[in-house]
Design an enzyme around this catalytic site. Sequence first.
Site, mmCIF file in Angstrom:
data_model
loop_
_atom_site.group_PDB
_atom_site.id
_atom_site.type_symbol
_atom_site.label_atom_id
_atom_site.label_comp_id
_atom_site.label_asym_id
_atom_site.label_seq_id
_atom_site.Cartn_x
_atom_site.Cartn_y
_atom_site.Cartn_z
ATOM 1 N N GLY A 208 -12.284 -47.537 -1.488
ATOM 2 C CA GLY A 208 -11.209 -47.121 -0.432
ATOM 3 C C GLY A 208 -11.619 -47.242 0.814
ATOM 4 O O GLY A 208 -12.461 -48.267 1.449
ATOM 5 N N ASN A 209 -10.781 -46.850 1.754
ATOM 6 C CA ASN A 209 -11.171 -47.361 3.255
ATOM 7 C C ASN A 209 -10.724 -45.945 3.894
ATOM 8 O O ASN A 209 -10.267 -44.998 3.486
ATOM 9 C CB ASN A 209 -10.425 -48.521 3.643
ATOM 10 N N ARG A 210 -11.067 -45.927 5.322
ATOM 11 C CA ARG A 210 -10.824 -44.607 5.831
ATOM 12 C C ARG A 210 -9.567 -44.517 6.466
ATOM 13 O O ARG A 210 -9.266 -43.633 7.282
ATOM 14 C CB ARG A 210 -11.845 -44.698 7.054
ATOM 15 N N ALA A 276 -3.459 -49.995 4.986
ATOM 16 C CA ALA A 276 -4.748 -50.703 5.096
ATOM 17 C C ALA A 276 -5.090 -51.161 3.635
ATOM 18 O O ALA A 276 -5.851 -50.290 2.823
ATOM 19 C CB ALA A 276 -5.681 -49.836 5.621
#
Length: 402
Positions: A208-210, A276
């Site tokens: 995943g990402n932030r 994102a």
Amino acid sequence: MSVLEQKKIILGICGSIAAYKTAHLTRLLVKAQAEVKILMTPAAQQFITPLTLSTLAKNPVLSSVQSEEGWNNHVELGLWADAMVIAPITATTLAKLAHGICDNIITAVYLSARCPVFFAPAMDVDMWLHPATQSNVNLLQYYGNHLIPVGYGELASGLIGEGRMAEPEVIVQQLNEFFQQKYQFEGKKILVTAGPTYEAIDPVRFIGNRSSGKMGVYLAEALAARGAMVELILGPSPLQVQHPNIKLTRIEGAEQMFQAAISLFPNVDAAIMAAAVADYRPKFVSAQKIKKANHEMTIELERTPDIAAALGKIKTEHQVLIGFALETNNELENAQSKLMRKNFDMIVLNSLQDEGAGFHVDTNKITLIYKNGETKAFELKSKKIVALDIIQALHLLMNEKK
Ligand code: C5P
């Protein structure tokens, strides 16, 4: 036709010499065909008579929660209004509203009102500049109320400085602009992608990402508040979205976001790609939780679909497509090439090198880049205000394509 036509407006008047201007303000509102109901504090009646105002407003003036006719229902009044304007508002009433004190008809209606509230302060320069007053003004704005800024000039005390109540024409102008913007996107359908995507490794783990999803959700909310019907495709984000104009599609991975976006895009007037999206995903997703072993592990990755680029390919000449670029180096150049590659009409650049921009924070610093190479850089602002800047730019682009 005036945008104020048939708008239900409560005008609250407090005890300041500027109250004499409210006769003119009432007249302007009635001329614009608004329906006006007036509330006065007892002190306000020392400056202008209820008879003058009720004659101009063509409605009785209320100055107490209780009157000869009985109890004046402040809750009903608060719900009746499309907007409440408190002009002039004194230092005392500012303080009361900022701290939830309810001791007269204006403070009672304010606390019950669900409509937007505008306040136009009037006081002497030192009272206005006092930190206590300034902090109350900030608090009221923080609660979502709209400040009608004071003017500069001669004050009743003879001093010269800030503190004059805005002229009635300026107050009406601010109301006009507010209601105009409220319907800015009426009849328009807009797609927004937001949040991160989670790409499964096994039933437990993911890549995943932030991203928090805040920027996209604020965009969706701001558009919905201005009359757009919003299709929001939101990745895993703890944010809750509740607005009758927002249709929420929750997704996990890039593939799901792609499917949802491709099917929704042909029916919208514009799309803002604020998500994102992961660029890679595990090539093989294990059906069972992967057990640890005594050797290293490699996960083979494959590309995810580029959603924005896919929409750019099928975009019609009437549709507007806006993308985001989060860059760490060569920001302008990278963003510009992304804009062309994905066939965006505009790209919103934010750099991780700018303090206050990025994932965890509630602020952002953006530069808008257009197809013709034009750029527009903004200050660091809260993400909610940044959302307003972006949708103003979107509005102009949509007008150009009409
Ligand atoms: O190429 P990059 O990911 O930096 O491009 C950012 C823009 O493209 C953003 O608007 C993002 O939402 C969109 N994007 C997308 N699908 C992807 C990757 C990016 O829609 N797979």
